[in-house]
Design a protein around this motif. Structure first.
Motif, short mmCIF file in Angstrom:
data_model
loop_
_atom_site.label_atom_id
_atom_site.label_comp_id
_atom_site.label_asym_id
_atom_site.label_seq_id
_atom_site.Cartn_x
_atom_site.Cartn_y
_atom_site.Cartn_z
N TYR A 72 -18.85 -6.10 8.60
CA TYR A 72 -17.97 -4.93 8.47
C TYR A 72 -16.74 -5.34 7.68
CZ TYR A 72 -14.74 -1.16 9.72
OH TYR A 72 -13.84 -0.14 9.67
N PHE A 73 -16.34 -4.48 6.74
CA PHE A 73 -15.20 -4.78 5.88
C PHE A 73 -14.35 -3.53 5.72
CE2 PHE A 73 -13.44 -4.30 1.58
CZ PHE A 73 -12.56 -5.38 1.55
N ARG A 74 -13.03 -3.69 5.79
CA ARG A 74 -12.11 -2.57 5.62
C ARG A 74 -10.91 -3.06 4.82
NH1 ARG A 74 -10.76 2.54 4.72
NH2 ARG A 74 -9.36 3.53 6.22
N PHE A 75 -10.51 -2.27 3.83
CA PHE A 75 -9.33 -2.58 3.03
C PHE A 75 -8.59 -1.28 2.76
CE2 PHE A 75 -7.26 -2.60 -1.10
CZ PHE A 75 -6.38 -3.66 -0.94
N ALA A 76 -7.27 -1.33 2.82
CA ALA A 76 -6.49 -0.12 2.52
C ALA A 76 -5.12 -0.51 1.98
CB ALA A 76 -6.33 0.73 3.77
N TYR A 77 -4.67 0.30 1.04
CA TYR A 77 -3.27 0.23 0.59
C TYR A 77 -2.58 1.45 1.15
CZ TYR A 77 0.92 0.33 -2.24
OH TYR A 77 2.24 0.37 -2.63
N PHE A 100 3.81 9.95 3.05
CA PHE A 100 2.96 8.77 3.26
C PHE A 100 1.65 9.01 2.54
CE2 PHE A 100 -0.58 6.77 5.44
CZ PHE A 100 -0.15 5.47 5.65
N PHE A 101 1.11 7.96 1.91
CA PHE A 101 -0.24 8.08 1.35
C PHE A 101 -0.97 6.77 1.50
CE2 PHE A 101 1.95 6.37 -2.35
CZ PHE A 101 1.01 5.48 -2.87
N SER A 102 -2.30 6.83 1.43
CA SER A 102 -3.11 5.63 1.52
C SER A 102 -4.39 5.81 0.72
CB SER A 102 -3.46 5.30 2.98
OG SER A 102 -4.37 6.25 3.50
N VAL A 103 -4.94 4.67 0.29
CA VAL A 103 -6.23 4.61 -0.39
C VAL A 103 -7.02 3.50 0.30
CG1 VAL A 103 -7.43 4.22 -2.56
CG2 VAL A 103 -5.19 5.33 -2.56
N GLY A 104 -8.23 3.81 0.75
CA GLY A 104 -8.98 2.82 1.51
C GLY A 104 -10.41 2.65 1.07
N LEU A 105 -10.99 1.50 1.40
CA LEU A 105 -12.40 1.19 1.19
C LEU A 105 -12.99 0.72 2.52
CD1 LEU A 105 -12.16 -0.88 -2.13
CD2 LEU A 105 -12.86 1.51 -1.91
N VAL A 106 -14.26 1.03 2.74
CA VAL A 106 -14.93 0.56 3.95
C VAL A 106 -16.37 0.22 3.62
CG1 VAL A 106 -15.62 2.89 4.68
CG2 VAL A 106 -15.36 1.07 6.39
N ALA A 107 -16.92 -0.80 4.29
CA ALA A 107 -18.31 -1.19 4.06
C ALA A 107 -18.90 -1.71 5.36
CB ALA A 107 -18.40 -2.25 2.96
N TYR A 131 -15.08 5.38 0.66
CA TYR A 131 -13.67 5.36 0.32
C TYR A 131 -12.99 6.53 0.99
CZ TYR A 131 -14.51 9.03 -3.17
OH TYR A 131 -14.85 10.21 -3.79
N ASP A 132 -11.67 6.43 1.14
CA ASP A 132 -10.93 7.50 1.80
C ASP A 132 -9.54 7.61 1.19
OD1 ASP A 132 -11.16 4.93 3.74
OD2 ASP A 132 -9.09 5.70 3.78
N LEU A 133 -9.02 8.83 1.22
CA LEU A 133 -7.69 9.12 0.70
C LEU A 133 -6.94 9.92 1.76
CD1 LEU A 133 -8.91 10.48 -2.76
CD2 LEU A 133 -8.10 8.17 -2.31
#
Length: 442
Positions: A247-252, A260-267, A288-290
């Motif tokens: 499992y992998f998760r990354f977000a800015y 507030f804002f974010s950009v994310g990836l998940v696998a 991905y998520d926004l």
């Protein structure tokens, strides 16, 4: 879907609908008054609506800190409770009015570096039949106040029972409890048949660097069926045997105080055997998520999120079913768009568009070979308490009206279960439902 399930197809489809409606009726994770007593902060400090579930940046930092922040005013009892009553009006079927759910939360800090969240849930299955189960679990060990290259850094470990539940943004399906009602959805969607939600155990190591960069890596294993049974889960929902799971998760994420804002990836990648003695299917979820929040002075709050997850499958077998040979490869695709407006953290309107699609496969997805579904969710709610200037800031009440509206199921709008001529037919809209609910947490 495994071929052995195709014979029970209408039952599976109905089960998916019931699961989704149940999750939406419970409305997932709420503000937990035990945290408010521990921190001395109002529920509305962590949640846009004072009852939750959507987190503010302050609430995200509390979660990343392992639920350990305190007001330093002595030991607080880390226990909270919730009661939910509802009046359900399905488009077809009987209307019901009942105490729907009773929950106990063990939630709070154990030390400066150790804290957690455990929910034990009792559901009313109708006719005074109740079932109790271990619901959400998230235990954390956190090292705070670290410096790496001169930047503030948090490093932690989370042990939980749903991939994505520990997501600090709270936007992934297992954290938001918002996912499309799926006939053949992704593993990361809690509304998919045989979902991983609450039936696996695992977690990972995570870090927040310079307040903006979040990363997590971990693994999960499904619980043995004997353990699931003891925890209150029916074996029909077993997610199967998992192996080689990553499992992998990354977000800015960027907190600009009023916005507030974010950009994310998940696998997530795994080999799943369902049933457990079946050949393994190699499955990979990529998404991905926004998110965006306008917080202003918290009088008018607007929150928007979009989650897009694509799942690729290499099936371990290609059986012949009713003379049709199943495909060896396929995919599933889940998308959720949600917009919520909250006034004075008390009155809110949420609108969500939920879409699940997948590879056409006549053998695996009778009667039409299409696993596609589309639904919309509209919720109005009022939360009078849980704010600094309300009657109480450490407990809460929520009155909600929810409309769940289908436009497509099994890939069609009419005769969704493929009834033969002369037999009763169901349209997608016949799966619609309205729920009026009252929830109290203390």
């Amino acid at each position: 879907m495994h071929p052995s399930m195709t014979r029970y197809w209408p039952l599976v489809a109905c089960y998916v609908v019931v699961v989704v409606l149940s999750l939406l009726a419970s409305n997932g994770v709420h503000a937990v008054p035990a945290y408010a007593r521990q921190t001395g902060s109002a529920c509305a400090d962590c949640h846009a609506g004072a009852y939750g579930p959507a987190l503010t940046p302050y609430g995200m930092r509390f979660k990343l800190g392992g639920y350990t922040d305190t007001d330093g005013q002595g030991i607080k009892i880390p226990v909270a409770a919730q009661l939910i009553g509802s009046h359900n009006v399905p488009e077809t079927g009987q209307h019901t009015t009942q105490l729907t759910e009773a929950d106990i939360y063990l939630a709070g800090r154990i030390s400066d570096h150790l804290g957690g969240f455990v929910k034990v849930e009792t559901d009313n299955n109708g006719k005074d039949q109740f079932s109790t189960r271990l619901s959400n679990l998230d235990l954390r060990f956190v090292a705070k106040d670290l410096k790496i290259a001169g930047k503030d850094t948090i490093v932690g470990v989370s042990v939980n029972n749903s991939p994505g539940f520990d997501d600090p943004l709270g936007v992934l399906p297992n954290a938001s409890t918002l996912g499309p009602p799926a006939i053949s959805g992704t593993l990361l969607n809690l509304s998919s048949p045989n979902s991983l939600y609450n039936r696996v155990i695992g977690g990972g190591v995570y870090a927040l660097y310079d307040d903006n960069w979040y990363g997590e890596i971990g693994t999960y294993n499904s619980m043995p069926t004997s353990v699931q049974d003891k925890l209150g889960y029916k074996l029909a929902g077993d997610p199967g045997r998992l192996s080689d799971t990553g499992y992998f998760r990354f977000a800015y994420m960027k907190d600009m105080k009023r916005q507030f804002f974010s950009v994310g990836l998940v696998a997530l990648t795994t080999t799943r055997r369902l049933p457990r003695n079946a050949p393994g299917d190699d499955i990979t979820d990529l998404g991905y998520d926004l998110t965006y929040q306008f917080l202003g002075n918290h009088e008018h709050i607007v929150q928007a999120s979009y989650v897009n997850i694509l799942e690729q499958r290499d099936y371990g077998s290609t059986p012949t079913i009713n003379g049709l040979v199943a495909k060896s490869h396929g995919d599933a695709h889940d998308r959720t768009l949600s917009v919520t407006y909250t006034f004075k953290q008390s009155y809110a309107l949420q609108v969500a568009h939920l879409v699940s699609t997948g590879t056409e496969d006549a053998a695996r997805y009778p009667p039409y070979g299409k696993p596609d579904s589309t639904a919309n969710l509209i919720t109005l709610y009022w939360t009078p308490f849980g704010k600094d200037d309300s009657f109480t800031s450490k407990a809460n009440l929520k009155i909600a009206a929810t409309w769940f509206l289908f436009t497509r199921f099994n890939g069609v709008s009419n005769n969704v279960f493929g009834a033969p001529p002369g037999a009763p037919m169901l349209r997608a809209k016949d799966l619609d439902a309205f729920t009026l609910s009252a929830s109290i947490a203390f």
